[in-house]
Design a protein around this motif. Sequence first.
Motif, PDB file in Angstrom:
ATOM      1  N   PRO A  12      11.686 -62.207 -67.301  1.00 44.08           N
ATOM      2  CA  PRO A  12      10.863 -62.101 -66.097  1.00 44.08           C
ATOM      3  C   PRO A  12      10.144 -63.423 -65.800  1.00 44.08           C
ATOM      4  CG  PRO A  12       9.894 -60.831 -67.897  1.00 44.08           C
ATOM      5  CD  PRO A  12      11.203 -61.369 -68.389  1.00 44.08           C
ATOM      6  N   GLU A  13       9.767 -63.589 -64.550  1.00 44.68           N
ATOM      7  CA  GLU A  13       9.166 -64.844 -64.089  1.00 44.68           C
ATOM      8  C   GLU A  13       7.941 -65.268 -64.903  1.00 44.68           C
ATOM      9  OE1 GLU A  13       7.300 -66.708 -59.967  1.00 44.68           O
ATOM     10  OE2 GLU A  13       8.207 -64.731 -59.942  1.00 44.68           O
ATOM     11  N   ASP A  14       7.132 -64.326 -65.336  1.00 44.75           N
ATOM     12  CA  ASP A  14       5.904 -64.695 -66.053  1.00 44.75           C
ATOM     13  C   ASP A  14       6.133 -65.019 -67.526  1.00 44.75           C
ATOM     14  OD1 ASP A  14       6.433 -62.123 -66.943  1.00 44.75           O
ATOM     15  OD2 ASP A  14       4.380 -61.413 -66.683  1.00 44.75           O
ATOM     16  N   TYR A  16       8.686 -67.334 -68.639  1.00 43.48           N
ATOM     17  CA  TYR A  16       9.406 -68.590 -68.868  1.00 43.48           C
ATOM     18  C   TYR A  16       8.792 -69.696 -68.024  1.00 43.48           C
ATOM     19  CZ  TYR A  16      12.106 -68.375 -64.460  1.00 43.48           C
ATOM     20  OH  TYR A  16      12.493 -68.354 -63.148  1.00 43.48           O
ATOM     21  N   LYS A  17       9.079 -70.916 -68.445  1.00 49.06           N
ATOM     22  CA  LYS A  17       8.611 -72.100 -67.736  1.00 49.06           C
ATOM     23  C   LYS A  17       9.829 -72.937 -67.432  1.00 49.06           C
ATOM     24  CE  LYS A  17       4.334 -72.106 -70.322  1.00 49.06           C
ATOM     25  NZ  LYS A  17       3.550 -72.757 -71.333  1.00 49.06           N
ATOM     26  N   GLY A  19       9.977 -72.029 -63.154  1.00 52.70           N
ATOM     27  CA  GLY A  19      10.849 -71.509 -62.123  1.00 52.70           C
ATOM     28  C   GLY A  19      10.222 -70.307 -61.465  1.00 52.70           C
ATOM     29  N   THR A  20      10.938 -69.748 -60.511  1.00 51.23           N
ATOM     30  CA  THR A  20      10.450 -68.565 -59.825  1.00 51.23           C
ATOM     31  C   THR A  20      11.511 -67.480 -59.888  1.00 51.23           C
ATOM     32  OG1 THR A  20      11.274 -69.370 -57.708  1.00 51.23           O
ATOM     33  CG2 THR A  20       8.980 -69.862 -58.226  1.00 51.23           C
ATOM     34  N   GLY A  21      11.052 -66.250 -59.929  1.00 47.47           N
ATOM     35  CA  GLY A  21      11.963 -65.113 -60.003  1.00 47.47           C
ATOM     36  C   GLY A  21      12.455 -64.879 -61.414  1.00 47.47           C
ATOM     37  N   THR A  22      13.194 -63.807 -61.579  1.00 51.88           N
ATOM     38  CA  THR A  22      13.766 -63.479 -62.876  1.00 51.88           C
ATOM     39  C   THR A  22      14.863 -64.494 -63.214  1.00 51.88           C
ATOM     40  OG1 THR A  22      13.316 -61.140 -62.563  1.00 51.88           O
ATOM     41  CG2 THR A  22      15.011 -61.698 -64.174  1.00 51.88           C
ATOM     42  N   LEU A  23      14.869 -64.953 -64.471  1.00 56.39           N
ATOM     43  CA  LEU A  23      15.869 -65.913 -64.941  1.00 56.39           C
ATOM     44  C   LEU A  23      16.918 -65.180 -65.760  1.00 56.39           C
ATOM     45  CD1 LEU A  23      16.879 -68.839 -65.526  1.00 56.39           C
ATOM     46  CD2 LEU A  23      15.350 -68.801 -67.526  1.00 56.39           C
ATOM     47  N   GLU A  48      22.432 -71.075 -65.684  1.00 53.21           N
ATOM     48  CA  GLU A  48      21.801 -69.970 -64.978  1.00 53.21           C
ATOM     49  C   GLU A  48      22.867 -69.089 -64.334  1.00 53.21           C
ATOM     50  OE1 GLU A  48      18.184 -69.197 -61.814  1.00 53.21           O
ATOM     51  OE2 GLU A  48      18.618 -71.221 -62.509  1.00 53.21           O
TER      52      GLU A  48
END
Length: 78
Positions: A12-14, A16-17, A19-23, A48
């Motif tokens: 989830p976005e919160d 990882y560092k 980026g935006t959105g789910t990775l 990705e």
Amino acid sequence: MTIGVGRTIRVPEDAYKFGTGTLTLAITEVISSEVVDGAVWVQLKGREIRPDRSVAPRERYAAVRVDAVTETEPVRVR
């Protein structure tokens, strides 16, 4: 969950560092890990996976919080 080369993960976005959105990432290299504020973070390199399941042409780096990672169906990366 074990994070390793050849696995495909979703983060989830919160968690990882940067980026935006789910990775969604097909892991090609695990660079390092460290504990930050009590959570294990790993530095990864990978390709990705886009929402349409296509693979981005270039590898990218991501710092990922391990406790937020889920494994997803692998995607063939060439």
